[in-house]
Every structure is written in C-alpha cells, then in structure tokens.
Design a protein around this motif. Structure first.
Motif, PDB file in Angstrom:
ATOM      1  N   ASN A   1       0.843  -1.199   0.000  1.00 46.76           N
ATOM      2  CA  ASN A   1       0.000   0.000   0.000  1.00 46.76           C
ATOM      3  C   ASN A   1       0.876   1.246   0.000  1.00 46.76           C
ATOM      4  N   VAL A   2       0.429   2.240  -0.765  1.00 48.24           N
ATOM      5  CA  VAL A   2       1.087   3.543  -0.760  1.00 48.24           C
ATOM      6  C   VAL A   2      -0.003   4.607  -0.697  1.00 48.24           C
ATOM      7  N   LEU A   3       0.148   5.542   0.221  1.00 43.64           N
ATOM      8  CA  LEU A   3      -0.712   6.720   0.291  1.00 43.64           C
ATOM      9  C   LEU A   3       0.212   7.914   0.189  1.00 43.64           C
ATOM     10  N   TRP A   4       0.006   8.749  -0.817  1.00 49.43           N
ATOM     11  CA  TRP A   4       0.938   9.847  -1.051  1.00 49.43           C
ATOM     12  C   TRP A   4       0.210  11.167  -1.228  1.00 49.43           C
ATOM     13  N   GLN A   5       0.997  12.245  -1.078  1.00 52.47           N
ATOM     14  CA  GLN A   5       0.494  13.568  -1.414  1.00 52.47           C
ATOM     15  C   GLN A   5       1.648  14.478  -1.793  1.00 52.47           C
ATOM     16  N   LEU A   6       1.337  15.422  -2.640  1.00 51.05           N
ATOM     17  CA  LEU A   6       2.316  16.449  -2.993  1.00 51.05           C
ATOM     18  C   LEU A   6       2.568  17.329  -1.779  1.00 51.05           C
ATOM     19  N   ASN A   7       3.727  17.957  -1.731  1.00 49.64           N
ATOM     20  CA  ASN A   7       4.034  18.852  -0.606  1.00 49.64           C
ATOM     21  C   ASN A   7       2.997  19.950  -0.463  1.00 49.64           C
ATOM     22  N   ASP A   8       2.520  20.459  -1.585  1.00 50.44           N
ATOM     23  CA  ASP A   8       1.469  21.476  -1.542  1.00 50.44           C
ATOM     24  C   ASP A   8       0.178  20.818  -1.978  1.00 50.44           C
ATOM     25  N   SER A   9      -0.706  20.538  -1.040  1.00 44.51           N
ATOM     26  CA  SER A   9      -1.937  19.802  -1.352  1.00 44.51           C
ATOM     27  C   SER A   9      -2.838  20.552  -2.339  1.00 44.51           C
ATOM     28  N   LYS A  10      -2.622  21.852  -2.510  1.00 41.78           N
ATOM     29  CA  LYS A  10      -3.400  22.604  -3.497  1.00 41.78           C
ATOM     30  C   LYS A  10      -3.090  22.151  -4.929  1.00 41.78           C
ATOM     31  N   ASP A  11      -1.944  21.495  -5.114  1.00 42.10           N
ATOM     32  CA  ASP A  11      -1.556  21.024  -6.453  1.00 42.10           C
ATOM     33  C   ASP A  11      -2.238  19.726  -6.837  1.00 42.10           C
ATOM     34  N   HIS A  12      -3.026  19.174  -5.935  1.00 46.83           N
ATOM     35  CA  HIS A  12      -3.751  17.941  -6.245  1.00 46.83           C
ATOM     36  C   HIS A  12      -4.971  18.297  -7.058  1.00 46.83           C
TER      37      HIS A  12
END
Length: 150
Positions: free
Chosen positions: A139-150
């Motif tokens: 399993n991998v759960l990831w996010q960009l450093n700036d969540s606004k870029d999602h």
C-alpha cells in the motif's frame, strides 16, 4: 517496592520482545524496498520497481475535480507504476541532480512495516509486508508537498 520491581522487569521483558521481532537485515530490506520504489522513477528502471512492489500493490492519493471542485480518491496499480518507472523520467528532467529520498521507518512488527518516504515534491506513506522471505510494498498513500496542487 515489589510492585515497582515487577513493573520494571515486565517493561524490560516487553521491550526485549519487541526489539527481537525485527532484525537489522529486515530493516535494511524494508529501506531497500522503499529506495527501489523511488529510485526506479529517478533512473527509469521498471525492473527495480517490480522487485519492490507486490503484484497486488495499490497506490492512492486524493485529487480535486477541476470542474466541480470536489475531492476524490485516485488509485494506481502496480502495472501502471511499472510503466511510470519506465517513462516518467526517461529524459532525466523530472528530478534534481541529487534527488531527495529519505526513508523513515515508522514501525516494524514481525512481518509488517510502515514507512514514510520523503521525496523532493511529495511524501509517500507505505505499508510493506514480508512474504516468503521478501519485503514488498503493498500500500502507498501519497500527497504532494502542496496539497493545493492535487
């Protein structure tokens, strides 16, 4: 006084049991699985990714629909990640010359581990399992450093 001694002995025993559940070899193999995952993208080596990921691996993140503004969950599977490893950085322009790849082992318990991989533009939280003597990402759960870029 007796209660204090019993409590201390119990604590030492429990600590010793937890420490013995993981070996240095396991810790290194867990870290290597995470490094294979990220370095496969750095170096455009899909076989490196394949050895780190269990065939049923799932990678998830949240994303925002540009039309509605609603957030939803996106999933990617191992086969797509193999293709990504092959193509994402093929020209060598996606990462800095010395990319960040910090692996933090959050927990190991017998045949399961949780880790945090800190890369240049994002973080990945991973669950890694030991099956048939091999540590692999499930399993991998990831996010960009700036969540606004999602």
């Amino acid at each position: 006084m007796k209660y204090s001694i019993i409590l201390t002995i119990s604590f030492v025993f429990l600590f010793a049991v937890n420490v013995s559940a993981q070996s240095q070899k396991d810790s290194l193999a867990i870290k290597q699985a995470a490094l294979d995952y990220i370095e496969s993208q750095h170096n455009a080596k899909p076989t490196q990714f394949e050895r780190s990921a269990h065939p049923r691996m799932v990678k998830r993140t949240f994303w925002t629909d540009k039309k509605t503004g609603k957030e939803y969950l996106r999933e990617t599977f191992r086969d797509a990640m193999i293709l990504l490893a092959e193509t994402y950085n093929k020209d060598g322009s996606r990462f800095p010359k010395n990319p960040k790849k910090e692996v933090v082992i959050l927990d190991i318990y017998d045949k399961t581990a949780s880790i945090k991989l800190i890369a240049d533009d994002w973080i990945d939280y991973m669950h890694i399992v030991k099956l048939n003597g091999k540590w692999q990402i499930v399993n991998v759960l990831w996010q960009l450093n700036d969540s606004k870029d999602h």
